[in-house]
Enzyme design. Structure first.
Site, mmCIF file in Angstrom:
data_model
loop_
_atom_site.group_PDB
_atom_site.id
_atom_site.type_symbol
_atom_site.label_atom_id
_atom_site.label_comp_id
_atom_site.label_asym_id
_atom_site.label_seq_id
_atom_site.Cartn_x
_atom_site.Cartn_y
_atom_site.Cartn_z
ATOM 1 N N ASP A 54 5.912 -0.011 -19.305
ATOM 2 C CA ASP A 54 7.037 0.188 -18.394
ATOM 3 C C ASP A 54 7.515 -1.131 -17.789
ATOM 4 O O ASP A 54 8.709 -1.328 -17.565
ATOM 5 C CB ASP A 54 6.645 1.155 -17.275
ATOM 6 C CG ASP A 54 6.673 2.609 -17.736
ATOM 7 O OD1 ASP A 54 7.344 2.897 -18.751
ATOM 8 O OD2 ASP A 54 6.038 3.456 -17.075
ATOM 9 N N ASP A 127 12.598 -0.366 -7.857
ATOM 10 C CA ASP A 127 12.531 -0.462 -6.406
ATOM 11 C C ASP A 127 12.566 -1.898 -5.899
ATOM 12 O O ASP A 127 12.291 -2.846 -6.636
ATOM 13 C CB ASP A 127 11.263 0.221 -5.878
ATOM 14 C CG ASP A 127 9.991 -0.235 -6.594
ATOM 15 O OD1 ASP A 127 9.840 -1.442 -6.818
ATOM 16 O OD2 ASP A 127 9.159 0.622 -6.923
ATOM 17 N N ARG A 137 -2.145 -7.653 7.489
ATOM 18 C CA ARG A 137 -1.501 -7.386 8.777
ATOM 19 C C ARG A 137 -0.330 -6.428 8.613
ATOM 20 O O ARG A 137 0.412 -6.488 7.639
ATOM 21 C CB ARG A 137 -0.995 -8.695 9.399
ATOM 22 C CG ARG A 137 -2.088 -9.684 9.757
ATOM 23 C CD ARG A 137 -1.493 -10.927 10.402
ATOM 24 N NE ARG A 137 -0.746 -10.614 11.609
ATOM 25 C CZ ARG A 137 -0.088 -11.525 12.332
ATOM 26 N NH1 ARG A 137 -0.075 -12.791 11.932
ATOM 27 N NH2 ARG A 137 0.569 -11.173 13.419
ATOM 28 N N ASP A 156 2.830 -1.529 6.702
ATOM 29 C CA ASP A 156 2.509 -2.595 5.749
ATOM 30 C C ASP A 156 3.749 -3.075 5.007
ATOM 31 O O ASP A 156 3.752 -4.177 4.452
ATOM 32 C CB ASP A 156 1.481 -2.103 4.731
ATOM 33 C CG ASP A 156 0.082 -2.022 5.326
ATOM 34 O OD1 ASP A 156 -0.090 -2.409 6.500
ATOM 35 O OD2 ASP A 156 -0.839 -1.566 4.627
ATOM 36 N N ALA A 168 7.374 5.974 -9.253
ATOM 37 C CA ALA A 168 6.521 4.790 -9.314
ATOM 38 C C ALA A 168 5.861 4.544 -7.952
ATOM 39 O O ALA A 168 5.223 5.443 -7.392
ATOM 40 C CB ALA A 168 7.353 3.593 -9.780
ATOM 41 N N GLN A 225 8.063 -7.503 -9.916
ATOM 42 C CA GLN A 225 8.015 -8.635 -10.838
ATOM 43 C C GLN A 225 8.691 -9.885 -10.281
ATOM 44 O O GLN A 225 8.108 -10.958 -10.298
ATOM 45 C CB GLN A 225 8.666 -8.225 -12.172
ATOM 46 C CG GLN A 225 7.898 -7.124 -12.888
ATOM 47 C CD GLN A 225 8.597 -6.634 -14.145
ATOM 48 O OE1 GLN A 225 9.807 -6.768 -14.301
ATOM 49 N NE2 GLN A 225 7.846 -6.051 -15.061
#
Length: 278
Positions: A54, A127, A137, A156, A168, A225
């Site tokens: 993918d 996304d 943190r 987060d 995903a 990526q």
């Protein structure tokens, strides 16, 4: 629908075992084809066949969206949610494509312009993820939609997902599954430190602005990526171009086929197997 086979690009992930050999076999089915690695994809192609997982397909989708080049995927990775075929299906796929038994499906994408006057643009098929550069943190993130204050998160990070990407990272963070033909985005907080933060689904025409808490370093990544470090607010919106996926026709077309893939590849909606009568 006709397809131009004059310049078929076969993209393979050289890091995946068997990808090059599979690409060579596919090339024999298309006389006017050329092989490229996923790190050096050619621009002058009319149709792209992608061999990998993918991640390789996502990379090719970002590359070829601006050229309106349709892509088809052979899966050599793990889940292969975006791919319709395996290496053993080469003959079957070649026959379906050559006979025109396919459709081109457009998938909306995300865009984020960064730097002075938007000199750098990130695009994503799955996304955009904004999170603190220091992973241990939590971060303060403020969401504005069309410049209107919408929500503040101590979390987060934040995932802004397309319908394609809803299966995903967004799904693993508790986001909803969306049919891929919907024109909308989801916004999902990553591990929010509150019980009131819930995923939000908005029309794709909306402009999203995320303001970052002071004192923390942040990064934004596209499809996990392409990543850039950021220090102030970012704007994310629908990309002008859509990714074009070539999909083979089957007895289950369109949305019905998507639900079948959910069940087959993600075991969605399947009841647990009984261990016996007891």
């Amino acid at each position: 629908m006709g397809l131009n086979f004059d310049k078929v690009g076969i993209i393979y992930n050289a890091d995946i075992k068997g990808a090059f050999e599979t690409a060579q076999k596919i090339a024999k089915k298309f006389n006017k084809s050329k092989l490229f690695t996923s790190d050096k994809m050619g621009s002058d192609v009319s149709f792209a066949i992608v061999v990998g997982g993918d991640g390789t397909i996502l990379k090719a989708a970002r590359k070829y969206a601006k050229y309106d080049v349709p892509i088809f995927g052979f899966n050599l990775g793990r889940l292969g949610f975006l791919a319709q075929a395996r290496p053993e299906d080469i003959d079957f796929v070649a026959k379906k494509i050559s006979s025109g038994d396919f459709r081109i499906e457009e998938r909306i994408m995300l865009e984020c312009k960064l730097g002075h006057k938007g000199c750098k643009t990130l695009i994503a098929l799955n996304d955009m993820v904004i999170r603190g550069a220091i992973f241990s943190r939590t971060s303060m993130l403020e969401l504005f939609i069309n410049d209107s204050p919408t929500s503040a998160y101590l979390a987060d990070g934040l995932i802004i997902s397309t319908p394609t990407g809803s299966t995903a990272y967004s799904l693993s963070a508790g986001g909803p599954i969306l049919a891929p033909n919907l024109d909308c985005f989801t916004i999902t907080a990553i591990c929010p430190h509150t019980l009131s933060a819930r995923p939000l689904v908005i029309p794709a025409k909306e402009k999203m602005t995320v303001k970052l808490g002071e004192g923390n370093k942040f990064q934004i990544t596209a499809d996990g990526q392409d990543g850039v470090e950021i220090s102030k607010e970012v704007e994310i919106q629908k990309h002008a171009k859509a990714a074009k996926l070539l999909l083979l026709n089957s007895s289950n077309k369109g949305a019905d086929e998507f639900y079948s893939v959910l069940r087959e590849k993600m075991h969605w909606g399947k009841a647990p197997q009984s261990g016996g009568s007891g």
